[in-house]
Design a protein around this motif. Structure first.
Motif, mmCIF file in Angstrom:
data_model
loop_
_atom_site.group_PDB
_atom_site.id
_atom_site.type_symbol
_atom_site.label_atom_id
_atom_site.label_comp_id
_atom_site.label_asym_id
_atom_site.label_seq_id
_atom_site.Cartn_x
_atom_site.Cartn_y
_atom_site.Cartn_z
ATOM 1 N N LEU A 191 0.830 -1.211 0.000
ATOM 2 C CA LEU A 191 0.000 0.000 0.000
ATOM 3 C C LEU A 191 0.864 1.260 0.000
ATOM 4 O O LEU A 191 0.527 2.240 -0.669
ATOM 5 C CB LEU A 191 -0.958 -0.010 1.187
ATOM 6 C CG LEU A 191 -2.019 -1.106 1.144
ATOM 7 C CD1 LEU A 191 -2.825 -1.110 2.443
ATOM 8 C CD2 LEU A 191 -2.931 -0.949 -0.059
ATOM 9 N N ASP A 192 1.983 1.230 0.732
ATOM 10 C CA ASP A 192 2.904 2.377 0.712
ATOM 11 C C ASP A 192 3.425 2.622 -0.700
ATOM 12 O O ASP A 192 3.489 3.761 -1.159
ATOM 13 C CB ASP A 192 4.074 2.146 1.663
ATOM 14 C CG ASP A 192 3.692 2.238 3.125
ATOM 15 O OD1 ASP A 192 2.578 2.743 3.432
ATOM 16 O OD2 ASP A 192 4.498 1.794 3.968
ATOM 17 N N ARG A 220 0.637 4.140 -2.866
ATOM 18 C CA ARG A 220 0.473 5.573 -2.582
ATOM 19 C C ARG A 220 1.594 6.376 -3.222
ATOM 20 O O ARG A 220 1.360 7.423 -3.817
ATOM 21 C CB ARG A 220 0.463 5.818 -1.079
ATOM 22 C CG ARG A 220 -0.830 5.495 -0.417
ATOM 23 C CD ARG A 220 -0.799 5.928 1.069
ATOM 24 N NE ARG A 220 -1.838 5.254 1.799
ATOM 25 C CZ ARG A 220 -1.670 4.227 2.617
ATOM 26 N NH1 ARG A 220 -0.460 3.747 2.836
ATOM 27 N NH2 ARG A 220 -2.686 3.680 3.224
ATOM 28 N N THR A 251 -4.872 6.075 -6.064
ATOM 29 C CA THR A 251 -5.848 6.577 -5.092
ATOM 30 C C THR A 251 -6.852 5.502 -4.693
ATOM 31 O O THR A 251 -7.718 5.748 -3.864
ATOM 32 C CB THR A 251 -6.622 7.784 -5.667
ATOM 33 O OG1 THR A 251 -7.274 7.388 -6.875
ATOM 34 C CG2 THR A 251 -5.682 8.944 -5.942
ATOM 35 N N ARG A 252 -6.729 4.332 -5.287
ATOM 36 C CA ARG A 252 -7.641 3.228 -4.987
ATOM 37 C C ARG A 252 -6.908 1.908 -5.188
ATOM 38 O O ARG A 252 -6.140 1.743 -6.132
ATOM 39 C CB ARG A 252 -8.858 3.274 -5.913
ATOM 40 C CG ARG A 252 -9.804 2.107 -5.755
ATOM 41 C CD ARG A 252 -11.003 2.226 -6.704
ATOM 42 N NE ARG A 252 -11.719 0.986 -6.787
ATOM 43 C CZ ARG A 252 -12.566 0.523 -5.885
ATOM 44 N NH1 ARG A 252 -12.807 1.214 -4.797
ATOM 45 N NH2 ARG A 252 -13.179 -0.625 -6.047
ATOM 46 N N TRP A 263 -8.030 6.411 -0.861
ATOM 47 C CA TRP A 263 -7.317 7.398 -0.058
ATOM 48 C C TRP A 263 -7.905 8.745 -0.303
ATOM 49 O O TRP A 263 -8.287 9.122 -1.332
ATOM 50 C CB TRP A 263 -5.833 7.443 -0.413
ATOM 51 C CG TRP A 263 -5.103 6.241 0.020
ATOM 52 C CD1 TRP A 263 -4.770 5.908 1.278
ATOM 53 C CD2 TRP A 263 -4.599 5.186 -0.812
ATOM 54 N NE1 TRP A 263 -4.086 4.718 1.292
ATOM 55 C CE2 TRP A 263 -3.964 4.269 0.023
ATOM 56 C CE3 TRP A 263 -4.613 4.950 -2.180
ATOM 57 C CZ2 TRP A 263 -3.354 3.116 -0.471
ATOM 58 C CZ3 TRP A 263 -4.027 3.820 -2.653
ATOM 59 C CH2 TRP A 263 -3.402 2.905 -1.799
#
Length: 79
Positions: free
Chosen positions: A22-23, A26, A31-32, A79
């Motif tokens: 996930l890091d 991002r 954004t998804r 996010w």
């Protein structure tokens, strides 16, 4: 896909792998993120929920395991 052999489970490794993924997502500007998880994989589903994923639907017979249909949840994180 992410999976752990049974001996590696319940040690925080799955969470660490998901957090790193996930890091990176991002950092790349995503954004998804969405994933699928077998309905019988309650530990993984609980982990994803703790990380902020929400259940968005059910896919019937998403996988075939030993000739048997297995349903899966679709989960998403924004996010």
């Amino acid at each position: 896909g992410i999976g752990l052999v049974p001996q590696a489970r319940h040690r925080g490794l799955g969470r660490a792998l998901m957090a790193a993924s996930l890091d990176k997502a991002r950092a790349k500007g995503l954004t998804r993120v969405e994933l699928t998880v077998r309905v019988d994989n309650l530990n993984a589903k609980a982990l994803y929920e703790r990380m902020g994923f929400v259940n968005e639907g059910l896919s019937r017979c998403a996988f075939r395991v030993d000739g048997q249909c297995v349903d899966a949840f679709t989960m998403g994180l924004l996010w």
